[in-house]
Design a protein around this motif. Structure first.
Motif, PDB file in Angstrom:
ATOM      1  N   PRO A 172      -9.774 -10.978  15.885  1.00 28.21           N
ATOM      2  CA  PRO A 172     -11.093 -11.165  15.264  1.00 28.21           C
ATOM      3  C   PRO A 172     -10.944 -11.692  13.844  1.00 28.21           C
ATOM      4  O   PRO A 172     -10.182 -11.156  13.043  1.00 28.21           O
ATOM      5  N   ALA A 173     -11.650 -12.761  13.527  1.00 33.90           N
ATOM      6  CA  ALA A 173     -11.582 -13.377  12.208  1.00 33.90           C
ATOM      7  C   ALA A 173     -12.700 -12.833  11.319  1.00 33.90           C
ATOM      8  O   ALA A 173     -13.253 -11.765  11.585  1.00 33.90           O
ATOM      9  N   SER A 174     -13.032 -13.566  10.271  1.00 33.41           N
ATOM     10  CA  SER A 174     -14.003 -13.095   9.276  1.00 33.41           C
ATOM     11  C   SER A 174     -15.346 -12.746   9.909  1.00 33.41           C
ATOM     12  O   SER A 174     -15.971 -13.574  10.576  1.00 33.41           O
ATOM     13  N   SER A 175     -15.797 -11.529   9.682  1.00 37.74           N
ATOM     14  CA  SER A 175     -17.104 -11.128  10.198  1.00 37.74           C
ATOM     15  C   SER A 175     -18.236 -11.678   9.342  1.00 37.74           C
ATOM     16  O   SER A 175     -19.381 -11.729   9.778  1.00 37.74           O
ATOM     17  N   VAL A 176     -17.922 -12.092   8.114  1.00 39.68           N
ATOM     18  CA  VAL A 176     -18.942 -12.714   7.262  1.00 39.68           C
ATOM     19  C   VAL A 176     -19.301 -14.079   7.837  1.00 39.68           C
ATOM     20  O   VAL A 176     -20.481 -14.439   7.937  1.00 39.68           O
ATOM     21  N   ILE A 177     -18.282 -14.855   8.222  1.00 41.43           N
ATOM     22  CA  ILE A 177     -18.536 -16.160   8.833  1.00 41.43           C
ATOM     23  C   ILE A 177     -19.304 -16.013  10.135  1.00 41.43           C
ATOM     24  O   ILE A 177     -20.171 -16.823  10.462  1.00 41.43           O
ATOM     25  N   ALA A 178     -19.006 -14.937  10.882  1.00 42.76           N
ATOM     26  CA  ALA A 178     -19.630 -14.715  12.188  1.00 42.76           C
ATOM     27  C   ALA A 178     -20.989 -14.033  12.092  1.00 42.76           C
ATOM     28  O   ALA A 178     -21.624 -13.794  13.118  1.00 42.76           O
ATOM     29  N   TYR A 179     -21.445 -13.718  10.874  1.00 43.39           N
ATOM     30  CA  TYR A 179     -22.735 -13.035  10.689  1.00 43.39           C
ATOM     31  C   TYR A 179     -22.779 -11.711  11.468  1.00 43.39           C
ATOM     32  O   TYR A 179     -23.719 -11.415  12.194  1.00 43.39           O
ATOM     33  N   ASN A 180     -21.756 -10.909  11.299  1.00 51.53           N
ATOM     34  CA  ASN A 180     -21.673  -9.619  11.973  1.00 51.53           C
ATOM     35  C   ASN A 180     -22.769  -8.684  11.443  1.00 51.53           C
ATOM     36  O   ASN A 180     -22.823  -8.395  10.253  1.00 51.53           O
ATOM     37  N   PRO A 181     -23.659  -8.198  12.316  1.00 50.75           N
ATOM     38  CA  PRO A 181     -24.749  -7.317  11.851  1.00 50.75           C
ATOM     39  C   PRO A 181     -24.263  -6.001  11.261  1.00 50.75           C
ATOM     40  O   PRO A 181     -25.024  -5.320  10.571  1.00 50.75           O
ATOM     41  N   ALA A 182     -22.995  -5.643  11.508  1.00 49.73           N
ATOM     42  CA  ALA A 182     -22.458  -4.408  10.941  1.00 49.73           C
ATOM     43  C   ALA A 182     -22.393  -4.474   9.419  1.00 49.73           C
ATOM     44  O   ALA A 182     -22.253  -3.441   8.760  1.00 49.73           O
ATOM     45  N   LEU A 183     -22.499  -5.684   8.847  1.00 54.85           N
ATOM     46  CA  LEU A 183     -22.415  -5.856   7.395  1.00 54.85           C
ATOM     47  C   LEU A 183     -23.769  -5.709   6.710  1.00 54.85           C
ATOM     48  O   LEU A 183     -23.842  -5.839   5.488  1.00 54.85           O
ATOM     49  N   LEU A 184     -24.805  -5.474   7.457  1.00 54.21           N
ATOM     50  CA  LEU A 184     -26.146  -5.453   6.883  1.00 54.21           C
ATOM     51  C   LEU A 184     -26.596  -4.038   6.554  1.00 54.21           C
ATOM     52  O   LEU A 184     -26.567  -3.140   7.402  1.00 54.21           O
ATOM     53  N   SER A 185     -27.027  -3.854   5.325  1.00 54.32           N
ATOM     54  CA  SER A 185     -27.655  -2.583   4.940  1.00 54.32           C
ATOM     55  C   SER A 185     -29.054  -2.538   5.536  1.00 54.32           C
ATOM     56  O   SER A 185     -29.529  -3.513   6.136  1.00 54.32           O
ATOM     57  N   GLN A 186     -29.725  -1.438   5.340  1.00 57.88           N
ATOM     58  CA  GLN A 186     -31.079  -1.299   5.888  1.00 57.88           C
ATOM     59  C   GLN A 186     -32.005  -2.363   5.301  1.00 57.88           C
ATOM     60  O   GLN A 186     -32.796  -2.985   6.018  1.00 57.88           O
ATOM     61  N   GLU A 187     -31.907  -2.592   3.987  1.00 58.55           N
ATOM     62  CA  GLU A 187     -32.756  -3.612   3.373  1.00 58.55           C
ATOM     63  C   GLU A 187     -32.350  -5.010   3.817  1.00 58.55           C
ATOM     64  O   GLU A 187     -33.201  -5.876   4.052  1.00 58.55           O
ATOM     65  N   ASP A 188     -31.034  -5.244   3.944  1.00 53.56           N
ATOM     66  CA  ASP A 188     -30.559  -6.558   4.375  1.00 53.56           C
ATOM     67  C   ASP A 188     -31.034  -6.902   5.780  1.00 53.56           C
ATOM     68  O   ASP A 188     -31.288  -8.077   6.094  1.00 53.56           O
ATOM     69  N   GLU A 189     -31.145  -5.898   6.638  1.00 56.26           N
ATOM     70  CA  GLU A 189     -31.640  -6.157   7.989  1.00 56.26           C
ATOM     71  C   GLU A 189     -33.044  -6.743   7.945  1.00 56.26           C
ATOM     72  O   GLU A 189     -33.381  -7.646   8.723  1.00 56.26           O
ATOM     73  N   MET A 190     -33.863  -6.244   7.033  1.00 54.59           N
ATOM     74  CA  MET A 190     -35.231  -6.757   6.911  1.00 54.59           C
ATOM     75  C   MET A 190     -35.261  -8.159   6.300  1.00 54.59           C
ATOM     76  O   MET A 190     -36.108  -8.980   6.631  1.00 54.59           O
TER      77      MET A 190
END
Length: 381
Positions: free
Chosen positions: A234-252
């Motif tokens: 598995p490579a960069s999750s930032v490039i892949a837009y991994n939802p695990a990186l999103l805080s509650q506010e970021d999800e919105m």
């Protein structure tokens, strides 16, 4: 010796290779083939430069730098010639000139704000810069400002990877700056002077796959392209837009950021000269550190009527993409940095409703002018 009139003897037949020699030849051949295949896999594809044969069309307004490269830019706010404040915005990772701070039309008119945003090298419609360093981007910004006649000094704001670039601007072009806003800046875990416990704490706040992607970008930059395009690990999750990186506010906020109509244009030259080059420079081997910087406005004159400028550092406490701990430490070590920590915010706080206006007011007017009724006012821990 052949006797006159006799034919010379035929040459001896070629010697038959022994089994051991044959195996060595086969092994050498396989090694060469494997090396050739590996070389092809780790070599990035050439970028599709806008305006060149096979490249995307040029649709943006662009300016030519002294080395021949073009930077695409976008002007918003009040007209440049009528502006009271000129602000250059530097976008973050996987973004472009259209991702400038979304300040309101009302605030731009009220304060006379002109904003210049641009595609960083290799993004969207700006030419790539294969020799890009943490210094070169600062010099690009200064030349861009000169090309557009922004004057001796201008304000600067940068977000995420663009936020990290603010430190470079404070080092290399401090004499051009009226004030700086650093928003959720990426940090380099190998900056000189950064204590190992601070670096280690921030390091382990990343997902393991991102630890590996960043490690490769720092230690094996020539392998960065392969690492982020191979399918074995598995490579960069930032490039892949991994939802695990999103805080509650970021999800919105992701609905606003993740589905931009111009997204296909951002990576249109290829991922290496934008995304991978960003990682190689941002997490590369720096000979200096923000911790070594001195207040660029300590002896600033007030001949522009603005007084001495300020450096404002903003970070969301719930940021799951860029650990807040590095910003906390840097702000503690640099007392001239005005630190704002947003207790409920994640990484995407600059695009939250009304937040851009708060950031720009703080930068241009000082924190005394911020409204106490702001939805999420600055907070210093």
């Amino acid at each position: 010796m052949a006797v006159s009139g006799e034919k010379p003897p035929p040459p001896p037949p070629p010697a038959t290779a022994s089994g051991g020699t044959a195996r060595k030849l086969i092994l050498a051949l396989l090694t060469c083939l494997s090396s050739a295949l590996l070389y092809r896999q780790i070599q990035p594809l050439p970028p599709k430069i806008p305006g060149t044969p096979g490249g995307p069309p040029v649709t943006a307004t662009r300016t030519r730098l002294s080395d021949g490269r073009y930077l695409a830019y976008l002007e918003t706010g009040v007209p440049r010639e009528k502006a009271k404040h000129r602000l250059v915005f530097v976008h973050g990772f996987d973004s472009c000139r259209h991702d400038a701070l979304p300040i309101s039309t009302e605030l731009a008119q009220e304060l006379g704000v002109y904003m210049l945003s641009f595609d960083r090298p290799g993004y969207a419609e700006s030419d790539p810069h294969p020799a890009r360093t943490e210094e070169s981007i600062a010099l690009d910004i200064a030349e861009l400002a000169d090309n557009l006649q922004l004057g001796r000094k201008f304000y600067l704001a940068g977000f995420s990877m663009g936020g990290e670039i603010m430190w470079s601007c404070l080092k290399y072009i401090p004499h051009r700056l009226s004030g700086v806003a650093i928003l959720g800046p990426v940090g380099n875990y190998w900056w000189p002077g950064l204590p190992s416990n601070v670096s280690r704490d921030a390091w382990y706040q990343q997902l393991p796959r991102d630890q590996w992607a960043v490690w490769v970008a720092h230690h094996l930059p020539w392998l960065t392209y392969w690492w982020n395009t191979q399918k074995l690990f598995p490579a960069s999750s930032v490039i892949a837009y991994n939802p695990a990186l999103l805080s509650q506010e970021d999800e919105m906020l992701m609905a606003k950021f993740g589905y931009r109509a111009y997204m296909p244009q951002i990576r249109q030259q290829g991922e290496h000269e934008c995304l991978h080059r960003d990682m190689m420079v941002g997490f590369g081997k720096w000979s200096w550190s923000p911790l070594q910087l001195e207040n660029p406005f300590a002896d600033a004159d007030a001949d522009d009527g603005q007084g001495a400028g300020k450096v404002h550092l903003w970070h969301g406490a719930e940021d799951l993409i860029v650990p807040v701990s590095l910003s906390r430490y840097i702000s503690q070590k640099l007392p001239w940095v005005v630190y704002h920590e947003l207790p409920k915010s994640g990484h995407l706080f600059p695009i939250a409703e009304g937040m851009a206006d708060i950031i720009v007011k703080s930068l241009l007017l000082g924190d005394d002018h911020l409204s106490s009724s702001a939805s999420q006012p600055p907070h210093s821990p």
